[in-house]
Design an enzyme around this catalytic site. Structure first.
Site, mmCIF file in Angstrom:
data_model
loop_
_atom_site.group_PDB
_atom_site.id
_atom_site.type_symbol
_atom_site.label_atom_id
_atom_site.label_comp_id
_atom_site.label_asym_id
_atom_site.label_seq_id
_atom_site.Cartn_x
_atom_site.Cartn_y
_atom_site.Cartn_z
ATOM 1 C CG HIS A 115 -1.932 -0.941 0.980
ATOM 2 N ND1 HIS A 115 -2.786 -1.455 2.026
ATOM 3 C CD2 HIS A 115 -2.362 -1.788 0.061
ATOM 4 C CE1 HIS A 115 -3.760 -2.471 1.814
ATOM 5 N NE2 HIS A 115 -3.476 -2.693 0.328
ATOM 6 C CB CYS B 249 6.490 18.142 -9.076
ATOM 7 S SG CYS B 249 7.595 17.139 -10.013
ATOM 8 C CB ALA C 243 1.325 -8.955 16.891
#
Length: 255
Positions: A119, A155, A239
Protein backbone atom coordinates in the site's frame (compact mmCIF):
# COMPACT_ATOMS: atom_id res chain seq x y z
CA UNK A 1 1.38 -19.18 26.01
CA UNK A 2 2.29 -22.66 24.77
CA UNK A 3 2.99 -23.61 21.17
CA UNK A 4 2.54 -27.05 19.68
CA UNK A 5 5.51 -29.20 18.77
CA UNK A 6 4.11 -29.41 15.24
CA UNK A 7 4.15 -25.62 14.82
CA UNK A 8 7.69 -25.34 16.15
CA UNK A 9 8.81 -28.16 13.84
CA UNK A 10 7.23 -26.38 10.86
CA UNK A 11 9.15 -23.23 11.75
CA UNK A 12 12.42 -25.09 12.19
CA UNK A 13 12.05 -26.95 8.91
CA UNK A 14 10.88 -24.02 6.77
CA UNK A 15 13.32 -22.95 4.08
CA UNK A 16 11.24 -19.85 3.27
CA UNK A 17 8.95 -18.02 5.70
CA UNK A 18 6.68 -15.20 4.53
CA UNK A 19 5.35 -12.69 7.05
CA UNK A 20 2.24 -10.69 6.08
CA UNK A 21 1.39 -7.80 8.41
CA UNK A 22 -1.56 -5.47 8.73
CA UNK A 23 -2.72 -2.48 10.72
CA UNK A 24 -3.02 -4.40 13.98
CA UNK A 25 0.76 -4.59 14.25
CA UNK A 26 1.21 -0.82 14.01
CA UNK A 27 -1.81 -0.20 16.26
CA UNK A 28 0.21 -1.67 19.12
CA UNK A 29 2.63 1.24 18.63
CA UNK A 30 -0.24 3.72 18.94
CA UNK A 31 -0.84 4.22 15.22
CA UNK A 32 -4.59 4.53 14.54
CA UNK A 33 -6.04 2.05 12.09
CA UNK A 34 -7.99 3.16 9.04
CA UNK A 35 -11.20 2.06 10.74
CA UNK A 36 -10.63 4.08 13.90
CA UNK A 37 -12.76 7.20 14.36
CA UNK A 38 -11.04 10.40 13.25
CA UNK A 39 -10.32 12.98 15.94
CA UNK A 40 -9.28 16.61 16.28
CA UNK A 41 -9.43 18.67 13.09
CA UNK A 42 -10.44 15.55 11.17
CA UNK A 43 -13.42 14.41 13.22
CA UNK A 44 -15.97 15.77 10.73
CA UNK A 45 -14.29 14.16 7.74
CA UNK A 46 -14.58 10.68 6.28
CA UNK A 47 -11.31 8.75 5.98
CA UNK A 48 -12.52 7.08 2.79
CA UNK A 49 -12.86 10.53 1.18
CA UNK A 50 -9.48 11.76 2.42
CA UNK A 51 -7.81 8.57 1.15
CA UNK A 52 -8.98 8.93 -2.43
CA UNK A 53 -7.87 10.53 -5.70
CA UNK A 54 -11.15 12.43 -5.78
CA UNK A 55 -10.55 13.87 -2.32
CA UNK A 56 -7.08 15.07 -3.27
CA UNK A 57 -8.31 16.61 -6.52
CA UNK A 58 -11.08 18.46 -4.68
CA UNK A 59 -8.95 19.75 -1.78
CA UNK A 60 -5.21 19.00 -1.96
CA UNK A 61 -4.40 20.97 1.22
CA UNK A 62 -6.94 19.03 3.25
CA UNK A 63 -5.65 15.65 2.11
CA UNK A 64 -1.95 16.55 2.33
CA UNK A 65 -2.53 17.95 5.82
CA UNK A 66 -4.15 14.69 6.91
CA UNK A 67 -1.26 12.62 5.64
CA UNK A 68 1.31 14.94 7.23
CA UNK A 69 -0.60 14.57 10.51
CA UNK A 70 -0.49 10.81 10.11
CA UNK A 71 3.22 10.87 9.22
CA UNK A 72 3.92 12.97 12.30
CA UNK A 73 2.15 10.38 14.47
CA UNK A 74 4.27 7.63 12.93
CA UNK A 75 7.57 9.47 13.38
CA UNK A 76 6.77 10.06 17.04
CA UNK A 77 5.94 6.38 17.56
CA UNK A 78 8.36 3.54 18.23
CA UNK A 79 8.45 -0.04 16.94
CA UNK A 80 6.87 -2.50 19.34
CA UNK A 81 7.97 -6.03 20.33
CA UNK A 82 6.18 -7.54 17.33
CA UNK A 83 8.25 -5.46 14.92
CA UNK A 84 11.46 -6.49 16.68
CA UNK A 85 10.48 -10.17 16.84
CA UNK A 86 9.71 -10.24 13.11
CA UNK A 87 13.08 -8.65 12.36
CA UNK A 88 14.83 -11.16 14.64
CA UNK A 89 13.01 -14.10 13.04
CA UNK A 90 14.80 -13.30 9.79
CA UNK A 91 18.06 -14.34 11.44
CA UNK A 92 16.53 -17.65 12.55
CA UNK A 93 15.47 -19.01 9.17
CA UNK A 94 17.15 -19.51 5.79
CA UNK A 95 14.92 -16.96 4.07
CA UNK A 96 12.22 -14.55 5.23
CA UNK A 97 10.07 -12.29 3.06
CA UNK A 98 8.18 -9.49 4.81
CA UNK A 99 5.00 -8.24 3.12
CA UNK A 100 3.11 -5.37 4.74
CA UNK A 101 -0.09 -3.45 4.19
CA UNK A 102 1.15 -0.74 6.55
CA UNK A 103 2.40 2.60 5.23
CA UNK A 104 4.65 3.49 8.18
CA UNK A 105 8.38 2.78 8.60
CA UNK A 106 8.23 0.87 11.89
CA UNK A 107 9.37 -2.43 10.37
CA UNK A 108 12.51 -0.81 8.97
CA UNK A 109 13.26 0.99 12.23
CA UNK A 110 13.03 -2.36 14.02
CA UNK A 111 15.64 -3.82 11.69
CA UNK A 112 13.65 -5.47 8.88
CA UNK A 113 15.23 -4.98 5.48
CA UNK A 114 13.33 -4.28 2.26
CA UNK A 115 9.71 -5.05 3.18
CA UNK A 116 7.34 -5.47 0.25
CA UNK A 117 4.97 -2.51 0.58
CA UNK A 118 1.59 -3.33 -0.94
CA UNK A 119 0.00 0.00 0.00
CA UNK A 120 2.97 2.33 -0.45
CA UNK A 121 4.61 4.54 2.16
CA UNK A 122 3.87 7.78 3.98
CA UNK A 123 7.56 8.60 3.68
CA UNK A 124 7.93 8.46 -0.11
CA UNK A 125 5.56 10.96 -1.77
CA UNK A 126 5.62 11.62 -5.49
CA UNK A 127 4.35 14.11 -8.03
CA UNK A 128 0.64 13.79 -8.74
CA UNK A 129 1.25 14.38 -12.46
CA UNK A 130 4.66 13.12 -13.62
CA UNK A 131 5.20 10.76 -10.62
CA UNK A 132 8.71 12.06 -9.94
CA UNK A 133 9.74 11.16 -6.38
CA UNK A 134 9.78 13.99 -3.82
CA UNK A 135 12.28 14.08 -0.98
CA UNK A 136 10.70 15.12 2.31
CA UNK A 137 12.73 17.35 4.65
CA UNK A 138 14.41 15.47 7.51
CA UNK A 139 12.96 15.38 11.00
CA UNK A 140 9.45 15.36 12.41
CA UNK A 141 6.98 17.86 10.90
CA UNK A 142 5.88 20.62 13.27
CA UNK A 143 2.23 19.67 13.11
CA UNK A 144 -0.33 20.48 15.83
CA UNK A 145 -1.71 17.55 17.80
CA UNK A 146 -5.13 17.82 16.22
CA UNK A 147 -3.97 18.39 12.64
CA UNK A 148 -4.57 21.15 10.10
CA UNK A 149 -4.75 21.91 6.39
CA UNK A 150 -1.33 22.07 4.70
CA UNK A 151 -0.67 23.07 1.10
CA UNK A 152 1.28 20.28 -0.62
CA UNK A 153 4.71 21.10 -2.03
CA UNK A 154 5.15 21.45 -5.77
CA UNK A 155 7.08 19.14 -8.04
CA UNK A 156 10.44 20.61 -9.04
CA UNK A 157 10.13 18.98 -12.46
CA UNK A 158 6.64 19.96 -13.61
CA UNK A 159 5.14 22.17 -10.90
CA UNK A 160 2.18 19.91 -10.10
CA UNK A 161 1.24 19.28 -6.45
CA UNK A 162 3.00 16.43 -4.69
CA UNK A 163 0.76 13.61 -3.45
CA UNK A 164 1.22 11.07 -0.66
CA UNK A 165 3.05 7.93 -1.77
CA UNK A 166 0.28 5.59 -0.68
CA UNK A 167 -2.29 3.51 -2.53
CA UNK A 168 -5.63 5.28 -2.37
CA UNK A 169 -9.04 3.65 -2.51
CA UNK A 170 -9.78 2.62 -6.06
CA UNK A 171 -6.13 2.57 -7.13
CA UNK A 172 -4.22 -0.53 -8.15
CA UNK A 173 -1.49 -1.94 -5.99
CA UNK A 174 2.06 -1.27 -7.24
CA UNK A 175 2.61 -4.02 -9.79
CA UNK A 176 6.18 -4.84 -8.76
CA UNK A 177 5.19 -5.12 -5.09
CA UNK A 178 2.16 -7.27 -5.90
CA UNK A 179 4.19 -9.57 -8.16
CA UNK A 180 6.83 -10.00 -5.44
CA UNK A 181 4.19 -10.71 -2.80
CA UNK A 182 2.47 -13.32 -4.95
CA UNK A 183 5.80 -14.95 -5.74
CA UNK A 184 6.54 -15.22 -2.02
CA UNK A 185 3.08 -16.68 -1.37
CA UNK A 186 3.63 -19.26 -4.11
CA UNK A 187 7.09 -20.23 -2.86
CA UNK A 188 7.02 -20.10 0.95
CA UNK A 189 6.68 -23.14 3.21
CA UNK A 190 4.95 -21.11 5.91
CA UNK A 191 3.21 -17.75 6.07
CA UNK A 192 2.41 -15.69 9.14
CA UNK A 193 -0.63 -13.43 8.85
CA UNK A 194 -0.26 -10.92 11.67
CA UNK A 195 -2.63 -8.15 12.69
CA UNK A 196 -4.68 -8.12 9.52
CA UNK A 197 -8.45 -8.43 9.19
CA UNK A 198 -8.10 -10.47 5.98
CA UNK A 199 -10.78 -8.26 4.40
CA UNK A 200 -8.80 -5.83 2.21
CA UNK A 201 -8.44 -7.23 -1.29
CA UNK A 202 -6.48 -8.18 -3.21
CA UNK A 203 -3.90 -8.43 -0.42
CA UNK A 204 -6.18 -10.64 1.68
CA UNK A 205 -5.94 -13.44 -0.87
CA UNK A 206 -2.26 -14.06 -0.12
CA UNK A 207 -2.73 -16.29 2.97
CA UNK A 208 -5.55 -18.14 1.22
CA UNK A 209 -3.23 -18.78 -1.74
CA UNK A 210 -0.64 -20.26 0.63
CA UNK A 211 -3.27 -22.48 2.25
CA UNK A 212 -4.56 -23.73 -1.12
CA UNK A 213 -1.03 -24.84 -1.99
CA UNK A 214 -0.98 -26.97 1.15
CA UNK A 215 1.63 -24.80 2.87
CA UNK A 216 1.25 -23.73 6.49
CA UNK A 217 -0.58 -20.54 7.50
CA UNK A 218 -0.13 -19.18 11.03
CA UNK A 219 -2.52 -16.41 12.01
CA UNK A 220 -1.71 -14.07 14.92
CA UNK A 221 -4.67 -11.92 15.86
CA UNK A 222 -6.59 -11.11 19.06
CA UNK A 223 -9.94 -11.65 17.31
CA UNK A 224 -11.51 -13.99 14.80
CA UNK A 225 -11.06 -13.05 11.13
CA UNK A 226 -12.11 -14.30 7.72
CA UNK A 227 -8.83 -16.23 7.63
CA UNK A 228 -9.64 -18.53 10.54
CA UNK A 229 -10.83 -21.36 8.31
CA UNK A 230 -7.69 -21.25 6.15
CA UNK A 231 -5.11 -21.01 8.91
CA UNK A 232 -3.48 -24.16 10.20
CA UNK A 233 -2.72 -22.36 13.47
CA UNK A 234 -4.70 -19.51 15.02
CA UNK A 235 -2.70 -17.83 17.78
CA UNK A 236 -5.05 -15.56 19.70
CA UNK A 237 -3.43 -12.51 21.20
CA UNK A 238 -1.67 -9.25 20.51
CA UNK A 239 1.25 -9.61 18.11
CA UNK A 240 3.54 -7.78 20.52
CA UNK A 241 3.03 -10.54 23.06
CA UNK A 242 2.67 -13.60 20.83
CA UNK A 243 5.60 -13.08 18.45
CA UNK A 244 8.37 -12.62 21.07
CA UNK A 245 7.10 -15.68 22.95
CA UNK A 246 6.99 -17.74 19.77
CA UNK A 247 10.52 -16.66 18.84
CA UNK A 248 11.76 -17.68 22.29
CA UNK A 249 10.01 -21.05 22.02
CA UNK A 250 11.50 -21.62 18.56
CA UNK A 251 15.01 -20.93 19.79
CA UNK A 252 14.58 -23.19 22.83
CA UNK A 253 13.32 -26.01 20.60
CA UNK A 254 16.47 -26.12 18.50
CA UNK A 255 18.94 -28.91 19.32
Amino acid sequence: MEFSDELLASLRDARHIAVFTGAGVSAESGIPTFRDALTGFWENYDASTLASPEGFAADPALVWGWYEWRRTRVLRAEPNPAHYAIAALAADCPRLTLITQNVDDLHERAGSADPIRLHGSLHHPRCSACEAPYRLPPGIPDEPEGGRRVDPPRCARCGAPVRPGVVWLGENLPQAAWDAARQAAEDCDLMFSIGTSALVWPAAQLPALVARRGATVVQVNPAETALDGHAGYNLRGAAGKVMPLLLQALRRSRP
